[in-house]
Design a protein around this motif. Structure first.
Motif, short mmCIF file in Angstrom:
data_model
loop_
_atom_site.label_atom_id
_atom_site.label_comp_id
_atom_site.label_asym_id
_atom_site.label_seq_id
_atom_site.Cartn_x
_atom_site.Cartn_y
_atom_site.Cartn_z
N SER A 117 0.84 -1.06 -0.16
CA SER A 117 -0.12 0.48 -0.04
C SER A 117 0.92 0.99 -0.22
O SER A 117 0.52 2.27 -0.77
N ASP A 132 -5.86 -1.67 -4.75
CA ASP A 132 -5.26 -1.55 -4.15
C ASP A 132 -6.32 -2.75 -3.61
O ASP A 132 -7.19 -2.25 -2.43
N GLU A 133 -5.68 -3.62 -3.74
CA GLU A 133 -6.80 -4.98 -2.87
C GLU A 133 -8.12 -5.20 -3.54
O GLU A 133 -9.25 -5.19 -2.38
MG MG Z 1 -2.43 -2.68 2.21
#
Ligand code: MG
Ligand code: ATP
Lengths: 228, 274
Positions: free
Chosen positions: A42, A162-163
Motif C-alpha cells: 500500500s 489496492d486489493e
Molecule cells: Mg495494504
C-alpha cells in the motif's frame, strides 16, 4: 510511465515501510503487487499518486518528478491516475450516479459531458440500471464496481487498485478482474496489489513481490509464489 | 454555534465602530485646534524699532516655519477693541498710552513642531514672552493616544475571539464533510475548488455580523450629529455625517469580511494537506 530509483519511505512514527525500491513500469502494462501483510504494498501505491511523499530517492510518474513537486501541482498528477480502494471510499449519502459524477465535477467538466460519461462508465461496469441506488443498497462487488467506474471516469492513463477483490467472494472477484482486463486492453496501465493466489496464477501478468520494503522478485507472467 | 459566531463578529464590530468614531473624532478635533495654533511672540516693550526688525529677521531664519506676520501694538489694540465689541470702548483710553506689545505671529509648518519652535524663540533677544496653546493640545494628544492603545488591545482581543469562533463553526461543517473532502483531493480537486464553499460561508458570517453595527452606526452618528446639541459649540466640530458614516461602514464591513474569511481559511487549511 513509472520510474522509481532507490525509493525509501519512513513514516513519521519511524516505521520504515520501503527500503530502497527501484523499478520501471511501462505504458499499458498490467502489474500485480504481491507480498505479505505489512510488506509495503500500500505504501508503494500511495507514493505513486502522492498520497504519501517518499523520504528519499526518485519517483517519476507521467514525466512528473514527485519528490520536487509543489502542493498545487498534485491535483494535476492525480487527474491522470484513477485509484480503487479496498474500502471503496464511496460517499454513503450520494447515489451511484452522483458518486461517479463527483469525480468529474471536481475536475470541472461540463455538466453535459458529465451526464454522458457517467452513464458510459456505469454501463462499462454493468451498473447502468442501478444508477439511482445509494451505496448501502448495493452488494460489496457492486460497490467495488462503482469505485472502478469513478476511477476510470476521467480517462486516466494509470489505474491503481489496492486489493480490489479483497472483500469479495470468488465469483464476484472474477467479474471485477474481467472489467480490469478490459480497461487494460483499452491501453490503461494497471497496478494492482493483491493477496489472491488464484487470480495471479490464472490471469498471468507481471508480478512484483515486495518483502520487508524491498522488491524481491519481478517476473513477467509470474506466479503468486506464496501459500494462500 | 453559527449564531454565536455571528454575535461575536457583531460585538467586535460594534466596539470597533465605537472606538473608531471616538478616536477619529478626537483626532479631528485635535487637528483642527492644532491647525489654528499660533505662536505669539511678544516683543519687549523697551525694544527699539531696529531691534524689533532684527528679531523679525532672526525669526525669518527659523526652519519649519510656515508664516510670520508682524502686528504692531496699535494693530493689536485695534484687534482687541473689535473683538470685545461693546466693551471695546473701555480700551479707548489706552489709545494714547498703549500698554500692549508688538507681536510676531509665527505658524509652524507642522503643528507638531510648534512647541519646539516656541522654545527656540524664547531664547531670542528682545523677546518678552512666547504664548501658544500647548496645554490643550498636549492633553488632547495624550488622551487620544491612551484611548487608541486601550481600543487597539480590546479590538485585537475581540477580533481573535471572533476568528476563533468562526473557525470552530466552520470546522464542524468541515468535520461533517471530511470524507468528501478527502475523496475530492484524491480524485484531483484543487485546493481552491474545495476551499471556496467554506470561504463563502466565512465571508457570509462576517457580513451578517456587520449588519447590526452598521445600522447602529448610521442611526447613532446621525443622532450625535443632529440632536445631541454638539453643533452649538463651534469649537467642537465633529466629523460631518457624510462621508464619515460611509467610510466607517466600509471599514466595519471590510473587517467583518476579513474576520470571516480568515476564520474559514484557517479551519480548512489542515484538511487540505492530503
Ligand atoms: Mg495494504
Ligand atoms: N500511515 C502510516 N503511519 C505509520 N506507519 C505506517 C503507515 N502506513 C503503513 N505503515 C507501516 O508501514 C508498513 C507497510 O505498510 P503497508 O500498508 O504498505 O503494507 P501492505 O503491504 O499494504 O500490507 P497489507 O497487505 O496488510 O495491506 C507497515 O509496517 C505499516 O505498519
Amino acid at each position: 510511465m513509472i520510474e522509481m530509483q532507490d525509493v525509501q519511505k519512513t513514516y513519521p512514527n519511524g516505521v520504515s515501510a520501503l527500503n530502497g525500491v527501484s523499478i520501471t513500469i511501462e505504458d499499458g502494462e498490467f502489474v500485480y503487487l504481491v507480498g505479505q501483510s505489512g510488506a509495503g504494498k500500500s505504501t508503494f501505491i500511495k507514493l505513486i499518486f502522492r498520497e504519501e511523499v517518499a523520504t528519499s530517492g526518485k519517483i517519476e510518474v507521467n514525466g512528473k518528478d514527485l519528490l520536487n513537486m509543489k502542493w498545487r501541482e498534485v491535483p494535476l498528477l492525480r487527474r491522470d491516475i484513477g485509484v480503487v480502494y479496498q474500502d471503496f471510499k464511496l460517499l454513503p449519502k450520494l447515489s451511484v450516479y452522483e458518486n461517479v459524477a463527483f469525480a468529474l465535477e471536481v475536475v470541472e467538466e461540463s455538466p453535459r459531458h458529465i451526464r454522458k460519461r457517467v452513464m458510459e462508465v456505469l454501463d462499462q461496469v454493468g451498473l447502468k440500471n442501478k444508477a439511482r441506488f445509494i451505496p448501502d443498497e448495493l452488494s460489496g462487488g457492486e460497490q467495488q464496481r462503482v469505485a472502478i467506474a469513478r476511477a476510470i471516469a476521467n480517462y486516466p492513463k494509470l489505474l491503481i487498485a489496492d486489493e480490489p477483490t479483497g472483500n469479495l467472494d470468488p465469483d464476484t472477484s472474477w467479474g471485477i478482474m474481467k472489467i480490469l482486463e478490459e480497461i487494460n486492453a483499452s491501453g490503461t496501465t494497471i497496478i494492482m496489489a493483491t493477496h489472491s493466489k488464484d487470480i495471479v496464477n490464472t490471469i498471468k501478468r507481471r508480478v512484483i513481490a515486495i518483502e520487508g520494503g524491498l522488491i524481491v522478485r519481478d517476473q513477467h507472467r509470474g506466479e503468486y509464489g506464496y501459500e494462500a | 454555534m453559527t449564531l454565536a459566531s455571528i454575535a461575536a463578529v457583531t460585538t467586535t464590530l460594534l466596539l470597533v465602530a465605537t472606538f473608531l468614531t471616538i478616536i477619529m473624532n478626537i483626532n479631528h478635533i485635535a487637528n483642527s485646534i492644532e491647525e489654528d495654533v499660533e505662536i505669539k511672540v511678544l516683543v519687549d516693550v523697551t525694544a527699539t524699532e531696529e531691534e524689533t526688525e532684527q528679531l523679525g529677521d532672526e525669526l525669518n531664519q527659523l526652519e519649519h516655519v510656515e508664516s510670520i506676520v508682524f502686528s504692531s501694538r496699535d494693530e493689536e489694540l485695534q484687534n482687541l477693541m473689535t473683538s470685545m465689541g461693546d466693551q471695546g470702548s473701555f480700551w479707548e483710553m489706552f489709545e494714547q498710552d498703549n500698554p500692549l506689545n508688538d507681536v510676531y505671529v509665527v505658524k509652524a509648518q507642522n503643528p507638531q513642531d510648534t512647541e519646539m519652535i516656541a522654545q527656540e524663540i524664547e531664547g531670542f533677544n528682545r523677546v518678552e514672552r512666547v504664548n501658544y496653546g500647548q496645554d490643550i493640545i498636549q492633553s488632547l494628544f495624550t488622551f487620544n493616544n491612551f484611548a487608541r492603545n486601550i481600543g487597539l488591545v480590546l479590538i485585537i482581543a475581540l477580533v481573535f475571539t471572533a476568528i476563533f469562533l468562526i473557525s470552530n463553526t466552520i470546522k464542524i461543517t468541515i468535520y461533517a464533510r471530511r470524507k468528501e473532502i478527502e475523496i475530492m483531493k484524491l480524485v484531483g480537486a484543487t485546493n481552491w475548488f474545495i476551499r471556496w464553499p467554506f470561504f463563502v460561508e466565512g465571508l457570509l458570517l462576517g457580513v451578517l455580523g456587520s449588519i447590526i453595527p452598521i445600522a447602529i452606526l448610521f442611526s447613532g452618528y446621525y443622532y450625535l450629529n443632529h440632536s445631541a446639541g454638539l453643533d452649538q459649540f463651534d469649537f467642537i466640530q465633529i466629523l460631518p455625517y457624510h462621508p464619515f458614516v460611509w467610510q466607517l461602514s466600509g471599514i466595519v464591513l471590510l473587517i467583518g469580511a476579513s474576520i470571516g474569511i480568515w476564520g474559514s481559511v484557517m479551519s480548512v487549511r489542515k484538511f487540505l494537506k492530503v
